[in-house]
Design an enzyme around this catalytic site. Structure first.
Site, short mmCIF file in Angstrom:
data_model
loop_
_atom_site.label_atom_id
_atom_site.label_comp_id
_atom_site.label_asym_id
_atom_site.label_seq_id
_atom_site.Cartn_x
_atom_site.Cartn_y
_atom_site.Cartn_z
N HIS A 84 0.82 -1.22 0.00
CA HIS A 84 0.00 0.00 0.00
C HIS A 84 0.85 1.26 0.00
CE1 HIS A 84 0.13 -0.12 4.56
NE2 HIS A 84 0.10 1.17 4.39
N ASP A 220 1.16 -7.68 2.27
CA ASP A 220 1.29 -6.25 2.01
C ASP A 220 2.75 -5.80 1.85
OD1 ASP A 220 0.86 -3.55 1.81
OD2 ASP A 220 -0.51 -3.42 3.50
N SER A 654 3.97 2.17 8.45
CA SER A 654 3.77 1.21 7.39
C SER A 654 5.08 0.97 6.67
CB SER A 654 2.75 1.73 6.38
OG SER A 654 1.49 1.39 6.82
N1 ARG Z 1 -4.57 0.46 7.43
C1 ARG Z 1 -3.28 0.46 6.84
C2 ARG Z 1 -2.67 1.86 6.94
O1 ARG Z 1 -3.16 2.67 7.64
C3 ARG Z 1 -3.32 -0.04 5.44
C4 ARG Z 1 -3.98 0.84 4.45
C5 ARG Z 1 -3.99 0.40 3.05
N2 ARG Z 1 -4.90 -0.67 2.78
C6 ARG Z 1 -6.21 -0.51 2.44
N3 ARG Z 1 -6.95 -1.57 2.28
N4 ARG Z 1 -6.76 0.67 2.26
O2 ARG Z 1 -2.03 2.40 6.11
N1 GLU Z 2 -1.12 1.27 7.57
C1 GLU Z 2 -0.57 2.35 8.33
C2 GLU Z 2 0.41 3.21 7.53
O1 GLU Z 2 0.23 3.41 6.35
C3 GLU Z 2 0.06 1.80 9.54
C4 GLU Z 2 -1.01 1.36 10.39
C5 GLU Z 2 -1.17 2.25 11.57
O2 GLU Z 2 -1.72 3.35 11.47
O3 GLU Z 2 -0.69 1.76 12.59
O4 GLU Z 2 1.31 3.79 8.05
#
Ligand code: ARG
Ligand code: GLU
Length: 719
Positions: A84, A220, A654
């Site tokens: 991502h 990921d 991330s």
């Molecule tokens: N929650 C993770 C972060 O904050 C992954 C985000 C990307 N994935 C998604 N399905 N939108 O970045």
């Molecule tokens: N997916 C998040 C990012 O893009 C990390 C997840 C979080 O917020 O801990 O940094």
């Protein structure tokens, strides 16, 4: 009674065991954390993690792009981050013919690695406490503005001195709400190439449905490479550049982790706000989040439906939808977590204790006695204004046509200024023309028109009329609250809903055409909204931040005095940090217990060929059937996919490396569990878990699924 218990646990937590909480400064680990880290099982030293004199693990960590982390895993600048995090770049190389997002991409040789204009990675060269120099000549009698300009002037000297004669950049950043300052010297590389990415049905398996959730089965990761010039120095893209030779790269462990194991996460957490007063937490969890959640839900419903029906729309909108959905879901989890943790009550109880402590001493009473009343009054005044601001930014200003129309503002303004020459105006029009195709590549006007109608409906009906730009009330009356009709009218008249009309307009542009921009219905909505923001809300917002910044600085200092035995960590601010904790499951709800790892079996259980996010890659299925895991399978006979631990992380982490007791790479951090997403405001050791990709699954996908063995051979695997 409830308050006493809450307060007691709060104290125990704040004085004693941190159990995973904290994002620590690498250069202070030796002084503050090393003992505890070793007691938890770490076998390397703080010096191995961050060293002033030698290369250390720090030299293998980068800030990736604007807001992710990456780590170097070979002596040829090979870099791992999340799928991502690389998503936007993978998408930019994708089209209906080469759909790398869907099918994955693997360069077979260096020559096939794809450049990514605009993408850079940044290393931290060193950091240093410069509090005394930054605060030189700053006195407590100064106004905030005077203080800011004194500090800026000091910092400029510090920075100039630090980078003299080098190609480094530097900045001085506030920590602990401006009670401390650190100098950060950095080195940025800008020729970063895409090496490989798994297909979305691996890299984004589970999609937005599984996002922020446990159990998780997302592969990921994506692979990039840093290129440098012949002298191994940063250089803009050139085909003559060569793979960068790093000072340090990470060894990769094939051993996996077990429950209870020590791990640490080394990366760039973006923002946390752990030391705010109760009123602030209430504003975020109970005002801002609910408003934004509702508006985002509407946009998502429309986009999701269109993506289901149209492959092109899926390519165009997948990155946008992921961005909208990500914060939407984060906010839902955060508000629930705050409620479940009783965070507002806990903060209020803490504030009572704090106030009693302050009142017990005349010096403290003078310094801190008025703090909390001041907070409460400014938050009660500001909350409705912040609501209005959230409604505008998450509402009308989130609509693509409105934002795009406003990108022509400068052209309209300059065209009507006599001091600007014809050639300058023409150059600007030409520049805008050059961006038209790029913008429309990812735009669908039917989707946008639907969003327009839905969002205007909610905004005009629900936002407070006290803070609404007049144009919305007028339009609503004019169209008799028929929002579809309003949307149809805007989209049939605007110049900016198609590449053809926009190009035709710009190609023949001369300055007298400015009035066509000024009269455009989408532009007018944008202009009226921005003017309103500037003339009204912006001043309130600026004043609010002015006051609360200074209150927060004092409150931070006061909390540290109030709890002298507590080890404080500074809030995340996109600087390099270490979080450490243990591999551990959790209990998300009554009668439910979560294990600490997931496996390929779970991917097969989730498989659903009819739902895009749950299609299982046929190659993966075959490897599963034959249990062909090579050296990457776990000793329990399964293929581990992800695991969770108590490391305190946030957005920006991330892509961060997750390292074991020996400092070897065991995982790539990519998310948090939903129940714990309030950790940006308050950490709960029972519920907060970071989610990591098991590095063995990453290697398995590269080697067995993609057949990109050349990459695995480049890495240093240890057993
Ligand atoms: N929650 C993770 C972060 O904050 C992954 C985000 C990307 N994935 C998604 N399905 N939108 O970045
Ligand atoms: N997916 C998040 C990012 O893009 C990390 C997840 C979080 O917020 O801990 O940094």
């Amino acid at each position: 009674m409830k308050k006493t218990i809450i307060l007691l646990t709060f104290f125990l937590l704040s004085l004693g065991l941190r159990a995973g909480e904290g994002m620590w400064l690498p250069l202070l680990l030796q002084q503050l954390n090393e003992k505890e880290m070793r007691a938890m099982g770490m076998r390397i030293t703080a010096e191995d993690i961050y060293s002033i004199n030698h290369s250390s693990l720090k030299d293998a960590i980068v800030l990736f792009g604007g807001g992710c982390t990456g780590e170097i895993v070979s002596n040829q600048g090979l870099l791992l981050t999340n799928h991502h995090c690389g998503y936007g770049n993978i998408q930019r190389h994708s089209s209906l013919e080469h759909d790398y997002l869907t099918d994955g991409f693997w360069a077979q040789s260096l020559a096939e690695e794809l450049p990514n204009p605009g993408l850079s990675v940044t290393f931290l060269v060193r950091m240093e406490d410069v509090t005394a120099a930054a605060l030189k000549n700053v006195t407590s009698r100064m106004s905030e503005t005077q203080r800011d300009s004194a500090i800026s002037a000091n910092n400029k000297l510090i920075v100039d001195q630090a980078i003299k004669g080098t190609h480094y950049k530097a900045s001085v950043r506030p920590f602990f709400a401006g009670n401390q300052y650190y100098l950060l010297v950095t080195e940025t590389f800008s020729d970063i190439r895409l090496v490989g990415a798994p297909p979305s049905n691996i890299g984004k398996f589970g999609g937005d449905t599984d996002n922020w959730m446990w159990p998780r089965h997302t592969g990921d990761f994506s692979v990039f490479r840093i290129y440098a010039n012949k002298n191994n120095n940063p250089a803009d893209y050139s085909k003559d550049n060569i793979p960068y030779t790093p000072k340090k790269y990470l060894n990769i462990s094939l051993k996996g982790v077990s429950e209870g194991d020590f791990t640490f996460v080394y990366g760039y957490p973006g923002t946390t706000q752990e030391y705010l007063p109760a009123a602030a937490v209430d504003m975020v969890a109970n005002h801002k989040n609910p408003i934004a959640i509702g508006l985002r839900q509407q946009r998502l419903d429309i986009i999701d439906q269109a993506m289901e029906q149209d492959r092109l729309v899926r390519i165009q909108y997948s990155a946008k939808a992921a961005g909208i959905a990500n914060f939407w879901k984060k906010m839902i989890g955060e508000s629930r977590g705050i409620k479940r943790l009783d965070a507002v009550d806990k903060k209020q109880a803490f504030e009572q204790e704090f106030s009693q402590w302050a009142a017990a001493d005349p010096y403290r009473e003078a310094a801190y006695g008025k703090l909390l009343p001041a907070y409460n009054s400014i938050y009660s005044d500001f909350t409705p204004k912040n609501d209005a601001y959230t409604y505008l930014t998450e509402g009308p200003l989130s609509i693509e046509i409105i934002r795009y129309a406003y990108s022509f503002n400068k052209l309209a303004q300059q065209s009507s200024q006599k001091t600007v020459s014809d050639s300058a105006v023409n150059a600007l029009a030409k520049q805008l023309l050059a961006g038209v195709d790029g913008y429309f590549k990812n735009y669908d006007k039917n989707v946008d028109r639907k969003i327009f109608a839905a969002i205007m409906n909610t905004y005009c009906e629900k936002a407070s009329p006290d803070y609404m730009p007049a144009i919305f009330t007028e339009m609503k009356a004019g169209y008799k609250a028929d929002y579809q009709k309003w949307a149809d009218a805007v989209f049939s008249k605007t110049l900016f809903a198609s590449a053809e009309t926009t190009k035709a307009f710009l190609e023949k542009y001369s300055r007298k055409d400015a009035k066509k921009i000024l009269n455009d219905p989408a532009f007018q909505l944008a202009a009226a909204t921005y003017a309103y923001l500037q003339q009204n809300l912006s001043k309130d917002i600026a004043r609010f931040y002015d006051v609360t910044d200074s209150l927060q600085r004092i409150y931070m200092k006061a909390q540290m005095e109030f709890l002298p035995k507590k080890l404080f960590y500074p809030d995340a601010n996109s600087t390099l940090r270490v979080a450490y904790g243990q591999v551990k499951g959790y209990e998300p709800a009554d009668a439910v217990e979560y294990n600490w790892f997931s496996t390929l079996d779970g991917i097969m259980q989730k498989e659903n060929p009819d739902i895009y996010d749950y299609v299982v890659d046929p190659r993966l299925k075959e490897l599963y059937r034959t249990k062909n895991y090579g050296p990457y399978g776990d000793r329990d006979g399964t293929m581990h996919v992800t695991f969770i631990a108590t490391n305190h992380t946030t957005g920006g982490n991330s892509g961060s490396p997750v390292l074991d007791a020996d400092g070897n790479l065991v995982g790539i951090n990519f998310d948090r569990c939903w129940e714990g997403t309030m950790s940006d405001l308050m950490y709960d050791p029972d519920q907060c878990r970071n989610i990591s990709l098991d590095i063995r699954y990453c290697l398995f996908v590269i080697d067995k699924v993609a057949g990109a063995k050349r990459l695995v051979e480049e890495m240093n695997l240890v057993n």
